[in-house]
Design a protein around this motif. Sequence first.
Motif, PDB file in Angstrom:
ATOM      1  N   THR A 189      -8.990  41.225  60.345  1.00 47.47           N
ATOM      2  CA  THR A 189      -8.998  42.585  60.172  1.00 47.47           C
ATOM      3  C   THR A 189      -7.861  43.417  60.235  1.00 47.47           C
ATOM      4  O   THR A 189      -7.706  44.704  60.425  1.00 47.47           O
ATOM      5  CB  THR A 189     -10.165  43.259  61.246  1.00 47.47           C
ATOM      6  N   GLY A 190      -6.773  42.836  60.804  1.00 46.55           N
ATOM      7  CA  GLY A 190      -5.430  43.221  61.318  1.00 46.55           C
ATOM      8  C   GLY A 190      -4.765  42.253  62.011  1.00 46.55           C
ATOM      9  O   GLY A 190      -5.031  41.091  62.100  1.00 46.55           O
ATOM     10  N   SER A 191      -3.530  42.530  62.094  1.00 42.07           N
ATOM     11  CA  SER A 191      -2.444  41.813  62.717  1.00 42.07           C
ATOM     12  C   SER A 191      -1.699  42.582  63.635  1.00 42.07           C
ATOM     13  O   SER A 191      -1.384  43.886  63.337  1.00 42.07           O
ATOM     14  CB  SER A 191      -1.426  40.877  61.790  1.00 42.07           C
ATOM     15  N   LYS A 192      -1.020  41.929  64.578  1.00 41.72           N
ATOM     16  CA  LYS A 192       0.190  42.693  65.523  1.00 41.72           C
ATOM     17  C   LYS A 192       1.430  41.731  65.761  1.00 41.72           C
ATOM     18  O   LYS A 192       1.124  40.568  65.799  1.00 41.72           O
ATOM     19  CB  LYS A 192      -0.680  43.049  66.876  1.00 41.72           C
ATOM     20  N   GLU A 193       2.496  42.217  65.908  1.00 43.27           N
ATOM     21  CA  GLU A 193       3.576  41.468  66.312  1.00 43.27           C
ATOM     22  C   GLU A 193       3.956  41.610  67.842  1.00 43.27           C
ATOM     23  O   GLU A 193       3.822  42.646  68.389  1.00 43.27           O
ATOM     24  CB  GLU A 193       4.919  41.805  65.238  1.00 43.27           C
ATOM     25  N   TYR A 194       4.141  40.395  68.379  1.00 39.00           N
ATOM     26  CA  TYR A 194       4.263  40.493  69.742  1.00 39.00           C
ATOM     27  C   TYR A 194       5.870  39.845  69.856  1.00 39.00           C
ATOM     28  O   TYR A 194       6.274  38.852  69.251  1.00 39.00           O
ATOM     29  CB  TYR A 194       3.520  39.509  70.602  1.00 39.00           C
ATOM     30  N   ILE A 195       6.603  40.476  70.672  1.00 39.59           N
ATOM     31  CA  ILE A 195       7.993  39.946  71.004  1.00 39.59           C
ATOM     32  C   ILE A 195       8.113  39.540  72.313  1.00 39.59           C
ATOM     33  O   ILE A 195       7.730  40.260  73.043  1.00 39.59           O
ATOM     34  CB  ILE A 195       9.019  41.238  70.775  1.00 39.59           C
ATOM     35  N   ARG A 196       8.768  38.074  72.231  1.00 40.74           N
ATOM     36  CA  ARG A 196       8.937  37.534  73.847  1.00 40.74           C
ATOM     37  C   ARG A 196       9.983  36.960  74.011  1.00 40.74           C
ATOM     38  O   ARG A 196      10.830  36.791  72.942  1.00 40.74           O
ATOM     39  CB  ARG A 196       7.802  36.460  73.868  1.00 40.74           C
ATOM     40  N   PHE A 197      10.584  37.075  75.155  1.00 46.63           N
ATOM     41  CA  PHE A 197      12.216  36.642  75.312  1.00 46.63           C
ATOM     42  C   PHE A 197      12.145  35.754  76.417  1.00 46.63           C
ATOM     43  O   PHE A 197      11.324  35.771  77.290  1.00 46.63           O
ATOM     44  CB  PHE A 197      12.764  37.978  76.110  1.00 46.63           C
ATOM     45  N   TYR A 198      13.121  34.797  76.285  1.00 52.14           N
ATOM     46  CA  TYR A 198      13.243  33.357  77.054  1.00 52.14           C
ATOM     47  C   TYR A 198      14.737  33.327  77.405  1.00 52.14           C
ATOM     48  O   TYR A 198      15.487  33.558  76.727  1.00 52.14           O
ATOM     49  CB  TYR A 198      12.562  32.249  76.477  1.00 52.14           C
ATOM     50  N   ARG A 199      15.157  32.619  78.496  1.00 54.09           N
ATOM     51  CA  ARG A 199      16.370  32.355  78.995  1.00 54.09           C
ATOM     52  C   ARG A 199      16.294  31.124  79.867  1.00 54.09           C
ATOM     53  O   ARG A 199      15.344  30.705  80.459  1.00 54.09           O
ATOM     54  CB  ARG A 199      17.133  33.578  79.724  1.00 54.09           C
ATOM     55  N   ARG A 200      17.676  30.505  79.942  1.00 50.79           N
ATOM     56  CA  ARG A 200      17.507  29.553  80.823  1.00 50.79           C
ATOM     57  C   ARG A 200      19.123  29.121  81.345  1.00 50.79           C
ATOM     58  O   ARG A 200      20.034  29.787  80.468  1.00 50.79           O
ATOM     59  CB  ARG A 200      17.172  27.968  80.008  1.00 50.79           C
ATOM     60  N   ALA A 201      19.320  28.637  82.414  1.00 49.58           N
ATOM     61  CA  ALA A 201      20.617  28.517  82.791  1.00 49.58           C
ATOM     62  C   ALA A 201      21.494  27.515  82.266  1.00 49.58           C
ATOM     63  O   ALA A 201      22.711  27.514  82.118  1.00 49.58           O
ATOM     64  CB  ALA A 201      20.618  28.305  84.623  1.00 49.58           C
ATOM     65  N   ARG A 202      20.773  26.249  81.999  1.00 49.52           N
ATOM     66  CA  ARG A 202      21.489  25.186  81.324  1.00 49.52           C
ATOM     67  C   ARG A 202      20.685  24.722  80.193  1.00 49.52           C
ATOM     68  O   ARG A 202      19.307  25.014  80.131  1.00 49.52           O
ATOM     69  CB  ARG A 202      21.708  24.056  82.304  1.00 49.52           C
ATOM     70  N   LEU A 203      21.180  24.076  79.288  1.00 50.76           N
ATOM     71  CA  LEU A 203      20.388  23.309  78.206  1.00 50.76           C
ATOM     72  C   LEU A 203      19.357  22.406  78.651  1.00 50.76           C
ATOM     73  O   LEU A 203      18.175  22.267  77.915  1.00 50.76           O
ATOM     74  CB  LEU A 203      21.332  22.880  77.372  1.00 50.76           C
ATOM     75  N   THR A 204      19.347  21.823  79.744  1.00 51.53           N
ATOM     76  CA  THR A 204      18.547  20.805  80.276  1.00 51.53           C
ATOM     77  C   THR A 204      17.339  21.631  80.844  1.00 51.53           C
ATOM     78  O   THR A 204      16.203  20.979  81.568  1.00 51.53           O
ATOM     79  CB  THR A 204      19.101  19.885  81.062  1.00 51.53           C
ATOM     80  N   ASP A 205      17.467  22.880  81.319  1.00 53.18           N
ATOM     81  CA  ASP A 205      16.272  23.654  82.097  1.00 53.18           C
ATOM     82  C   ASP A 205      15.217  23.933  81.105  1.00 53.18           C
ATOM     83  O   ASP A 205      15.221  24.270  80.101  1.00 53.18           O
ATOM     84  CB  ASP A 205      17.190  24.849  82.686  1.00 53.18           C
ATOM     85  N   PRO A 206      14.006  24.086  81.700  1.00 53.24           N
ATOM     86  CA  PRO A 206      12.910  24.929  80.828  1.00 53.24           C
ATOM     87  C   PRO A 206      13.057  26.256  80.547  1.00 53.24           C
ATOM     88  O   PRO A 206      13.842  26.883  81.518  1.00 53.24           O
ATOM     89  CB  PRO A 206      11.871  24.646  81.493  1.00 53.24           C
ATOM     90  N   TRP A 207      12.523  26.627  79.526  1.00 50.98           N
ATOM     91  CA  TRP A 207      12.712  28.191  79.237  1.00 50.98           C
ATOM     92  C   TRP A 207      12.030  29.125  80.316  1.00 50.98           C
ATOM     93  O   TRP A 207      10.737  28.807  80.676  1.00 50.98           O
ATOM     94  CB  TRP A 207      12.164  28.221  77.834  1.00 50.98           C
ATOM     95  N   ARG A 208      12.703  30.039  80.505  1.00 52.77           N
ATOM     96  CA  ARG A 208      11.729  30.941  81.498  1.00 52.77           C
ATOM     97  C   ARG A 208      11.788  32.486  80.780  1.00 52.77           C
ATOM     98  O   ARG A 208      12.603  33.060  80.322  1.00 52.77           O
ATOM     99  CB  ARG A 208      12.484  31.222  82.733  1.00 52.77           C
ATOM    100  N   ALA A 209      10.633  32.934  80.946  1.00 54.16           N
ATOM    101  CA  ALA A 209      10.217  34.052  80.036  1.00 54.16           C
ATOM    102  C   ALA A 209      10.728  35.402  80.776  1.00 54.16           C
ATOM    103  O   ALA A 209      10.731  35.241  82.076  1.00 54.16           O
ATOM    104  CB  ALA A 209       8.713  34.365  79.869  1.00 54.16           C
ATOM    105  N   VAL A 210      11.414  36.320  79.905  1.00 56.06           N
ATOM    106  CA  VAL A 210      11.809  37.445  80.679  1.00 56.06           C
ATOM    107  C   VAL A 210      10.629  38.434  80.384  1.00 56.06           C
ATOM    108  O   VAL A 210      10.566  38.890  79.303  1.00 56.06           O
ATOM    109  CB  VAL A 210      13.163  37.914  79.723  1.00 56.06           C
ATOM    110  N   THR A 211       9.880  38.660  81.356  1.00 56.41           N
ATOM    111  CA  THR A 211       8.785  39.363  81.343  1.00 56.41           C
ATOM    112  C   THR A 211       8.878  41.003  81.608  1.00 56.41           C
ATOM    113  O   THR A 211       9.697  41.563  82.355  1.00 56.41           O
ATOM    114  CB  THR A 211       7.911  39.324  82.648  1.00 56.41           C
TER     115      THR A 211
END
Length: 220
Positions: A189-211
Amino acid sequence: MEAVILEDEDQNGIVRVNGRDYMADAKGQLVPVENIKPQDKLEDEIVRKIMGYALDLSAQIARFRGHTMADLGEFDALLEQDYGAKKGGKKGNRTYQDFGGLMKVQVQVADFVDFGPQLQVAKTLIDECLNEWAADSRPEIRALVTRAFQTEKQGQINRSDIFMLLRLDITDERWVKAMEAIRDAMRITGSKEYIRFYRRARLTDPWRAVTIDLAKAGAS
């Protein structure tokens, strides 16, 4: 006295009528300021102060979202011009990442799903299965079916439990037909776009959401 002319209301909610200060109550009646309890007046001032910041922040976030979508849209247009195809999958989900791999922006498209009359056919077939299986049917399946077809306060079917039914590996012909009926009942019946942002200190670190969420703001 009713709050008829509100053009004279200042930012503190005070209306001046014939040289006297009033405030409109929840019924729209003008109450003389001197008759308002100090704690009610203080509460009004605090709420107005907080709401001022909240409205400014809401407008800022709206502008930020607009600028973000515009920037990504321009980038997508360049890619389409260069490669003749749009970035993203079939549903429009796409991910953008900085050169160093430490920051990324994701755009996810969520569909709003409703169900047509085929859903009632599915419920009838499922009930037939459960009644015949009786004691042989697992109680967790019965509980899931009950939750799936129980309407919420808004009168909506519990969609997440409906989708869980589709994941069950049951080969009974009536169950299979019920699952087909559920799939046929689904309507976008419809759709919506959501934007999410992530960052990490090093390439080996897991992504952390910028809330950008008041309930989660400041959480580590």
